[in-house]
Write an enzyme that holds these catalytic residues in place. Structure first.
Site, PDB file in Angstrom:
ATOM      1  N   HIS A 191       0.829  -1.199   0.000  1.00  0.00           N
ATOM      2  CA  HIS A 191       0.000   0.000   0.000  1.00  0.00           C
ATOM      3  C   HIS A 191       0.870   1.258   0.000  1.00  0.00           C
ATOM      4  O   HIS A 191       1.969   1.257   0.573  1.00  0.00           O
ATOM      5  CB  HIS A 191      -0.916   0.017   1.216  1.00  0.00           C
ATOM      6  CG  HIS A 191      -1.934  -1.081   1.199  1.00  0.00           C
ATOM      7  ND1 HIS A 191      -2.683  -1.423   2.309  1.00  0.00           N
ATOM      8  CD2 HIS A 191      -2.338  -1.918   0.219  1.00  0.00           C
ATOM      9  CE1 HIS A 191      -3.500  -2.405   2.008  1.00  0.00           C
ATOM     10  NE2 HIS A 191      -3.298  -2.734   0.741  1.00  0.00           N
ATOM     11  N   VAL A 228       0.820   5.927  -0.853  1.00  0.00           N
ATOM     12  CA  VAL A 228       0.266   7.159  -1.414  1.00  0.00           C
ATOM     13  C   VAL A 228       1.393   7.817  -2.192  1.00  0.00           C
ATOM     14  O   VAL A 228       2.520   7.902  -1.695  1.00  0.00           O
ATOM     15  CB  VAL A 228      -0.237   8.123  -0.321  1.00  0.00           C
ATOM     16  CG1 VAL A 228      -0.818   9.384  -0.960  1.00  0.00           C
ATOM     17  CG2 VAL A 228      -1.265   7.456   0.554  1.00  0.00           C
ATOM     18  N   GLU A 229       1.089   8.291  -3.375  1.00  0.00           N
ATOM     19  CA  GLU A 229       2.155   8.843  -4.216  1.00  0.00           C
ATOM     20  C   GLU A 229       1.723  10.150  -4.863  1.00  0.00           C
ATOM     21  O   GLU A 229       0.638  10.238  -5.450  1.00  0.00           O
ATOM     22  CB  GLU A 229       2.521   7.835  -5.302  1.00  0.00           C
ATOM     23  CG  GLU A 229       3.724   8.221  -6.149  1.00  0.00           C
ATOM     24  CD  GLU A 229       4.231   7.033  -6.942  1.00  0.00           C
ATOM     25  OE1 GLU A 229       4.988   6.221  -6.361  1.00  0.00           O
ATOM     26  OE2 GLU A 229       3.842   6.904  -8.113  1.00  0.00           O
ATOM     27  N   SER A 245       4.077   4.327 -13.476  1.00  0.00           N
ATOM     28  CA  SER A 245       2.844   3.555 -13.478  1.00  0.00           C
ATOM     29  C   SER A 245       2.108   3.902 -14.758  1.00  0.00           C
ATOM     30  O   SER A 245       2.449   4.861 -15.448  1.00  0.00           O
ATOM     31  CB  SER A 245       1.992   3.879 -12.249  1.00  0.00           C
ATOM     32  OG  SER A 245       2.636   3.467 -11.054  1.00  0.00           O
ATOM     33  N   HIS A 265      -3.333  -5.393 -11.943  1.00  0.00           N
ATOM     34  CA  HIS A 265      -3.458  -4.240 -11.036  1.00  0.00           C
ATOM     35  C   HIS A 265      -2.116  -3.609 -10.726  1.00  0.00           C
ATOM     36  O   HIS A 265      -2.063  -2.546 -10.114  1.00  0.00           O
ATOM     37  CB  HIS A 265      -4.157  -4.650  -9.748  1.00  0.00           C
ATOM     38  CG  HIS A 265      -3.283  -5.362  -8.748  1.00  0.00           C
ATOM     39  ND1 HIS A 265      -2.508  -6.456  -9.070  1.00  0.00           N
ATOM     40  CD2 HIS A 265      -3.072  -5.136  -7.419  1.00  0.00           C
ATOM     41  CE1 HIS A 265      -1.866  -6.860  -7.989  1.00  0.00           C
ATOM     42  NE2 HIS A 265      -2.185  -6.085  -6.978  1.00  0.00           N
TER      43      HIS A 265
END
Length: 394
Positions: free
Chosen positions: A139, A141-142, A272, A289
């Site tokens: 997990h 946050v970016e 990504s 994913h």
């Protein structure tokens, strides 16, 4: 071409990967074990396939029987993309301003926190533990910027263009999914749901809770960085079961690919990909994913300690900063522990499952707070691999 299951399997198995892809035999074997379960119809394995606990990760599994174990404990986990407007996105300055996302938002204690403005209605399932937190494992946050844009018109429909900034949030229902699976396994082990309707009611609350959690996290970060929170332009859950065509479509580490926009996560040191997914029945209407692990956590930790210092892992080859106060997790989640995201995307394209829309380039990737970084609590600190470590959680 897809790799079909050997003749005689109770259900069909298709692996959507090329010969150039890193696919572990143990993961393929898990797919065939799942295919042997009663009621299974078809297992579609994505190019990010890797072994998981009880079921492969990176697979979509269709059955006439509902198996909670095939979804796993992280019900509602997914990836969301939020536009964010910042005047000067300097990673070194912004890394220390990320809030402590190990500290949950309490509806009573933190009633005045502006992040709650994203809540529309009641908290799903009444579950208030861990809200606004990221969790461990993969997990994150970016803060990222849009890089190459392959489909400008499609990106424009999402309100995105090259050089725009986005927050990418990968998290789930923060313990609610685990409690649901535990309640099932204590009575039925890895067997099917005795009461599918009851399981689905709890499951659906966890899926909604995961989506709310991603919105709360994004709002907390936006406020901390001095920006206004926004609604997500992409929010796809990849751990859930869907009632479809009279049966149950279990996804574990696989995103819905039937006309959806999906953020396929790379690593903290790579791009990504935002893709337009158009997967059909052969792929169980699903896409990958993320990059998918190629090393176990133990291997990544052992190899990483021998090759890298902590400081080296806090600054990526792209120049981005990694905020991670747990050294063990820093090594376990090193970019080298994952497959090449470019190969995963190439496999999706070659098999007609998705079309790339744009890349995202990391600026700051947050994993856990760094309590020694100053007022912000999240900036990078220096250290070496042989310093004491706090055991990571997943």
């Amino acid at each position: 071409m897809p790799v079909a299951a050997p003749a005689g399997d109770p259900a069909t198995v298709t692996v959507f990967a090329s010969a150039a892809s890193w696919i572990e035999s143990d993961a393929v074997e898990q797919c065939h074990q799942v295919a042997a379960l009663a009621g299974m119809v078809h297992v579609a394995a994505m190019p990010d396939l890797h072994p998981g606990k009880g079921a492969p990760v990176g697979a979509a599994m269709a059955s006439t029987v509902l198996y909670p174990n095939l979804v796993g404990s992280d019900i509602g986990c997914g990836i969301a993309v939020f536009p964010i407007a910042l005047k000067r996105p300097v990673p070194e300055r912004l890394a220390g301003r990320f809030p402590d996302l190990d500290r949950a938002l309490d509806p009573d204690r933190d009633a005045d926190d502006p992040a709650w403005a994203v809540l529309d209605g009641d908290i799903p399932g009444g579950y208030t533990q861990g809200l606004g937190t990221v969790g461990r494992g993969n997990h994150f946050v970016e803060l990222a910027r849009i890089g190459s844009v392959f489909a400008p018109e499609h990106a424009a429909r999402l309100g995105l263009a090259a050089a725009d900034l986005v927050l990418i949030v990968h998290s789930g229902s923060r313990g609610l999914g685990e409690s649901i699976l535990r309640a099932h396994t204590e009575r039925h082990g890895a067997g099917p749901a005795a009461d599918p309707a009851a399981y689905l009611a709890s499951h659906d609350a966890a899926v909604r809770c995961g989506s709310l959690n991603r919105r709360l996290i994004a709002a907390r970060v936006a406020h901390a960085l001095g920006a206004a929170p926004t609604a997500p332009v992409v929010d796809q859950c990849h751990n859930l079961v869907e009632v479809r065509d009279g049966g149950y479509l279990h996804r574990k580490g696989a995103a819905a690919g039937d006309g959806r926009d999906v953020l396929v996560a790379g690593t903290r040191g790579t791009h990504s990909y935002l893709v337009a997914a158009h997967a059909g029945p052969a792929a169980n209407h699903s896409v990958a994913h993320g990059a998918g692990r190629k090393m176990s956590r133990a291997d990544a930790l052992r190899r990483g300690r021998a090759k890298h210092t902590v400081e080296e892992l806090r600054r990526t080859q792209l120049g981005s900063i990694v905020v991670c106060g747990e050294r063990q997790l820093l090594f376990e989640e090193a970019p080298t522990a994952y497959k090449r995201i470019e190969q995963v995307i190439a496999d999706l394209v070659d098999h007609g499952l998705a079309t790339p829309v744009a890349t995202t380039v990391p600026l700051v990737t947050y994993k856990t707070p760094d309590q020694h970084s100053g007022p912000g609590g999240a900036g990078p600190r220096r250290g070496r691999a042989d310093q004491p470590r706090r055991r990571g959680r997943s």
